[in-house]
Design a protein around this motif. Structure first.
Motif, PDB file in Angstrom:
ATOM      1  N   GLN A 111     -46.030 -32.251 -12.773  1.00  0.00           N
ATOM      2  CA  GLN A 111     -44.653 -32.397 -13.224  1.00  0.00           C
ATOM      3  C   GLN A 111     -44.576 -31.950 -14.685  1.00  0.00           C
ATOM      4  O   GLN A 111     -45.234 -32.546 -15.539  1.00  0.00           O
ATOM      5  N   VAL A 112     -43.837 -30.909 -14.965  1.00  0.00           N
ATOM      6  CA  VAL A 112     -43.642 -30.408 -16.329  1.00  0.00           C
ATOM      7  C   VAL A 112     -42.145 -30.232 -16.564  1.00  0.00           C
ATOM      8  O   VAL A 112     -41.464 -29.582 -15.775  1.00  0.00           O
ATOM      9  N   HIS A 113     -41.646 -30.816 -17.650  1.00  0.00           N
ATOM     10  CA  HIS A 113     -40.229 -30.692 -17.979  1.00  0.00           C
ATOM     11  C   HIS A 113     -40.119 -30.227 -19.425  1.00  0.00           C
ATOM     12  O   HIS A 113     -40.016 -31.024 -20.341  1.00  0.00           O
ATOM     13  N   GLN A 114     -40.172 -28.917 -19.607  1.00  0.00           N
ATOM     14  CA  GLN A 114     -40.081 -28.322 -20.935  1.00  0.00           C
ATOM     15  C   GLN A 114     -38.910 -27.350 -21.022  1.00  0.00           C
ATOM     16  O   GLN A 114     -38.905 -26.441 -21.834  1.00  0.00           O
ATOM     17  N   GLU A 115     -37.915 -27.569 -20.164  1.00  0.00           N
ATOM     18  CA  GLU A 115     -36.789 -26.646 -20.142  1.00  0.00           C
ATOM     19  C   GLU A 115     -35.989 -26.726 -21.434  1.00  0.00           C
ATOM     20  O   GLU A 115     -35.994 -27.732 -22.135  1.00  0.00           O
ATOM     21  N   CYS A 116     -35.306 -25.620 -21.734  1.00  0.00           N
ATOM     22  CA  CYS A 116     -34.465 -25.566 -22.926  1.00  0.00           C
ATOM     23  C   CYS A 116     -33.370 -26.620 -22.855  1.00  0.00           C
ATOM     24  O   CYS A 116     -32.794 -26.870 -21.798  1.00  0.00           O
ATOM     25  N   ILE A 117     -33.094 -27.242 -23.989  1.00  0.00           N
ATOM     26  CA  ILE A 117     -32.042 -28.233 -24.073  1.00  0.00           C
ATOM     27  C   ILE A 117     -30.691 -27.527 -24.169  1.00  0.00           C
ATOM     28  O   ILE A 117     -30.535 -26.532 -24.878  1.00  0.00           O
ATOM     29  N   ALA A 118     -29.722 -28.044 -23.469  1.00  0.00           N
ATOM     30  CA  ALA A 118     -28.391 -27.443 -23.493  1.00  0.00           C
ATOM     31  C   ALA A 118     -27.789 -27.514 -24.886  1.00  0.00           C
ATOM     32  O   ALA A 118     -27.901 -28.536 -25.565  1.00  0.00           O
ATOM     33  N   PRO A 119     -27.167 -26.447 -25.346  1.00  0.00           N
ATOM     34  CA  PRO A 119     -26.507 -26.481 -26.662  1.00  0.00           C
ATOM     35  C   PRO A 119     -25.320 -27.434 -26.664  1.00  0.00           C
ATOM     36  O   PRO A 119     -24.703 -27.682 -25.620  1.00  0.00           O
ATOM     37  N   ASP A 120     -25.009 -27.957 -27.835  1.00  0.00           N
ATOM     38  CA  ASP A 120     -23.905 -28.906 -27.983  1.00  0.00           C
ATOM     39  C   ASP A 120     -22.652 -28.135 -28.374  1.00  0.00           C
ATOM     40  O   ASP A 120     -22.298 -28.037 -29.549  1.00  0.00           O
ATOM     41  N   HIS A 215     -32.195 -26.591 -10.762  1.00  0.00           N
ATOM     42  CA  HIS A 215     -31.553 -27.708 -10.083  1.00  0.00           C
ATOM     43  C   HIS A 215     -30.586 -27.170  -9.040  1.00  0.00           C
ATOM     44  O   HIS A 215     -29.968 -26.120  -9.238  1.00  0.00           O
ATOM     45  N   PRO A 216     -30.416 -27.870  -7.942  1.00  0.00           N
ATOM     46  CA  PRO A 216     -29.541 -27.358  -6.871  1.00  0.00           C
ATOM     47  C   PRO A 216     -28.092 -27.290  -7.310  1.00  0.00           C
ATOM     48  O   PRO A 216     -27.638 -28.041  -8.167  1.00  0.00           O
ATOM     49  N   VAL A 217     -27.375 -26.362  -6.697  1.00  0.00           N
ATOM     50  CA  VAL A 217     -25.953 -26.199  -6.974  1.00  0.00           C
ATOM     51  C   VAL A 217     -25.186 -27.245  -6.172  1.00  0.00           C
ATOM     52  O   VAL A 217     -25.200 -27.230  -4.944  1.00  0.00           O
ATOM     53  N   GLN A 218     -24.541 -28.168  -6.872  1.00  0.00           N
ATOM     54  CA  GLN A 218     -23.742 -29.221  -6.230  1.00  0.00           C
ATOM     55  C   GLN A 218     -22.437 -29.350  -7.009  1.00  0.00           C
ATOM     56  O   GLN A 218     -22.156 -30.382  -7.614  1.00  0.00           O
ATOM     57  N   HIS A 219     -21.651 -28.277  -6.992  1.00  0.00           N
ATOM     58  CA  HIS A 219     -20.483 -28.194  -7.844  1.00  0.00           C
ATOM     59  C   HIS A 219     -19.296 -27.656  -7.061  1.00  0.00           C
ATOM     60  O   HIS A 219     -19.419 -27.290  -5.895  1.00  0.00           O
ATOM     61  N   GLN A 220     -18.146 -27.610  -7.759  1.00  0.00           N
ATOM     62  CA  GLN A 220     -16.935 -27.013  -7.225  1.00  0.00           C
ATOM     63  C   GLN A 220     -16.704 -25.664  -7.911  1.00  0.00           C
ATOM     64  O   GLN A 220     -17.178 -25.423  -9.022  1.00  0.00           O
ATOM     65  N   LEU A 221     -15.958 -24.795  -7.255  1.00  0.00           N
ATOM     66  CA  LEU A 221     -15.814 -23.424  -7.734  1.00  0.00           C
ATOM     67  C   LEU A 221     -15.176 -23.359  -9.119  1.00  0.00           C
ATOM     68  O   LEU A 221     -15.483 -22.461  -9.902  1.00  0.00           O
ATOM     69  N   GLN A 222     -14.304 -24.311  -9.439  1.00  0.00           N
ATOM     70  CA  GLN A 222     -13.607 -24.267 -10.722  1.00  0.00           C
ATOM     71  C   GLN A 222     -14.311 -25.060 -11.822  1.00  0.00           C
ATOM     72  O   GLN A 222     -13.768 -25.201 -12.917  1.00  0.00           O
ATOM     73  N   ASP A 223     -15.529 -25.537 -11.583  1.00  0.00           N
ATOM     74  CA  ASP A 223     -16.292 -26.271 -12.606  1.00  0.00           C
ATOM     75  C   ASP A 223     -16.735 -25.333 -13.725  1.00  0.00           C
ATOM     76  O   ASP A 223     -17.008 -24.145 -13.497  1.00  0.00           O
ATOM     77  N   TRP A 224     -16.849 -25.888 -14.927  1.00  0.00           N
ATOM     78  CA  TRP A 224     -17.329 -25.145 -16.093  1.00  0.00           C
ATOM     79  C   TRP A 224     -18.856 -25.180 -16.160  1.00  0.00           C
ATOM     80  O   TRP A 224     -19.484 -26.176 -15.787  1.00  0.00           O
ATOM     81  N   PHE A 225     -19.441 -24.094 -16.696  1.00  0.00           N
ATOM     82  CA  PHE A 225     -20.878 -24.005 -16.937  1.00  0.00           C
ATOM     83  C   PHE A 225     -21.116 -23.476 -18.351  1.00  0.00           C
ATOM     84  O   PHE A 225     -20.329 -22.678 -18.863  1.00  0.00           O
ATOM     85  N   LYS A 226     -22.217 -23.905 -18.960  1.00  0.00           N
ATOM     86  CA  LYS A 226     -22.631 -23.400 -20.272  1.00  0.00           C
ATOM     87  C   LYS A 226     -23.646 -22.273 -20.094  1.00  0.00           C
ATOM     88  O   LYS A 226     -24.500 -22.321 -19.192  1.00  0.00           O
ATOM     89  N   TYR A 227     -23.572 -21.306 -21.007  1.00  0.00           N
ATOM     90  CA  TYR A 227     -24.458 -20.136 -20.944  1.00  0.00           C
ATOM     91  C   TYR A 227     -24.941 -19.800 -22.353  1.00  0.00           C
ATOM     92  O   TYR A 227     -24.178 -19.895 -23.318  1.00  0.00           O
ATOM     93  N   ASN A 250     -25.000 -30.936 -18.648  1.00  0.00           N
ATOM     94  CA  ASN A 250     -26.196 -30.461 -19.354  1.00  0.00           C
ATOM     95  C   ASN A 250     -27.437 -30.409 -18.476  1.00  0.00           C
ATOM     96  O   ASN A 250     -28.560 -30.433 -18.983  1.00  0.00           O
ATOM     97  N   ARG A 251     -27.263 -30.316 -17.170  1.00  0.00           N
ATOM     98  CA  ARG A 251     -28.398 -30.077 -16.278  1.00  0.00           C
ATOM     99  C   ARG A 251     -28.669 -28.578 -16.233  1.00  0.00           C
ATOM    100  O   ARG A 251     -27.747 -27.782 -16.010  1.00  0.00           O
ATOM    101  N   LEU A 252     -29.919 -28.191 -16.440  1.00  0.00           N
ATOM    102  CA  LEU A 252     -30.289 -26.780 -16.353  1.00  0.00           C
ATOM    103  C   LEU A 252     -30.215 -26.339 -14.899  1.00  0.00           C
ATOM    104  O   LEU A 252     -30.902 -26.886 -14.036  1.00  0.00           O
ATOM    105  N   ILE A 253     -29.391 -25.337 -14.623  1.00  0.00           N
ATOM    106  CA  ILE A 253     -29.184 -24.868 -13.259  1.00  0.00           C
ATOM    107  C   ILE A 253     -30.023 -23.634 -12.949  1.00  0.00           C
ATOM    108  O   ILE A 253     -30.636 -23.538 -11.885  1.00  0.00           O
TER     109      ILE A 253
END
Length: 264
Positions: A111-120, A215-227, A250-253
């Motif tokens: 188990q390794v969790h070193q993913e980039c942190i979501a920007p604020d 992470h699995p996609v569990q969203h609605q089409l009109q949801d916002w995402f950060k990039y 802030n979940r890495l997708i």
């Protein structure tokens, strides 16, 4: 034609009509091409127990606003992982190729969790969306895109890269359950990371694109995402970049890597 109608057509026939409203210059927006290929992969695999692990796409040639043929071949179906290749054909030539791996979860002590942190970033409603301009590709009307950091394309910035929010435009797309094919379409709307350095309008296009899903996609089409995008290297008419996509919680997708052809 809505995306739902397009996906239904892919499910029913080998030949599909590329819908209008998705041009990116003289060709079809690459994200839509990737979404078409991915939906063909999903219906060919047809196994809800296997989720997408990663996919690679090569944009061989320009896809036009006309009929296209989709072919799919399962290259290997193992106990845990299934690998598939999908091709899009026009004028009897392959124009785009997708290779994807789908798998089931397996027991592991690693188990390794070193993913980039979501920007604020400020909430998207607090940011100014770029005004629609005649020079902007037609496909941008399908989305809402809000810059949160970095410069806009073609502003002669001394540095590359940027980040912000994105979603499907609610005025163009009815809300429904989000799929990984939809995510491919949405994620590619951001331009290459080097575009802020352009002094004038000039082409730049994806040559290869690799996406790993976290992470699995569990969203609605009109949801916002950060990039957020980072350019590793650019010279001699090509650039290499990596990008991350998070949901509003802030979940890495997904993690993206692209090789981009640069004409500036």
């Amino acid at each position: 034609m809505s995306l739902s109608q397009l996906f239904t057509e892919i499910e029913q026939t080998e030949w599909v009509n590329i819908p209008s409203g998705w041009l990116q210059g003289r060709t079809i927006y690459g994200g839509l091409v990737a979404g078409i290929l991915m939906h063909k992969a999903l219906i060919t695999i047809a196994d809800s127990a296997k989720y997408l692990l990663s996919t690679s796409i090569t944009f061989v040639g320009p896809v036009q606003e006309s009929k296209a043929r989709l072919t799919a071949e399962i290259l290997r179906q193992g106990k845990s992982v299934t690998t598939i290749e999908v091709r899009l054909w026009q004028d009897e030539a392959v124009q785009s190729i997708l290779i994807a791996s789908f798998g089931t979860q397996r027991a592991s002590s690693i188990q390794v969790h070193q993913e980039c942190i979501a920007p604020d970033y400020p909430a998207p409603e607090h940011l100014v969306k770029p005004l629609q301009h005649e020079a902007m590709p037609q496909c941008y009307r399908q989305f809402d895109v809000s810059w949160a950091e970095g410069q806009y394309p073609c502003t002669a910035s001394e540095t590359p890269d940027f980040g912000g929010w994105c979603r499907f435009n609610p005025e163009q797309h009815e809300n429904r359950e989000f799929s990984v094919a939809d995510l491919m379409i949405l994620m590619d709307i951001w331009p290459p990371g080097v575009l802020p350095m352009f002094k004038t309008l000039a082409p730049a296009s994806s040559l290869t694109w690799h996406v790993t899903y976290v992470h699995p996609v569990q969203h609605q089409l009109q949801d916002w995402f950060k990039y957020k995008v980072f350019t590793d290297y650019a010279a001699d008419g090509y650039s290499t970049e990596s990008a991350h996509l998070w949901d509003a919680e802030n979940r890495l997708i997904a993690i993206s890597r692209q090789t981009v052809t640069v004409f500036s």
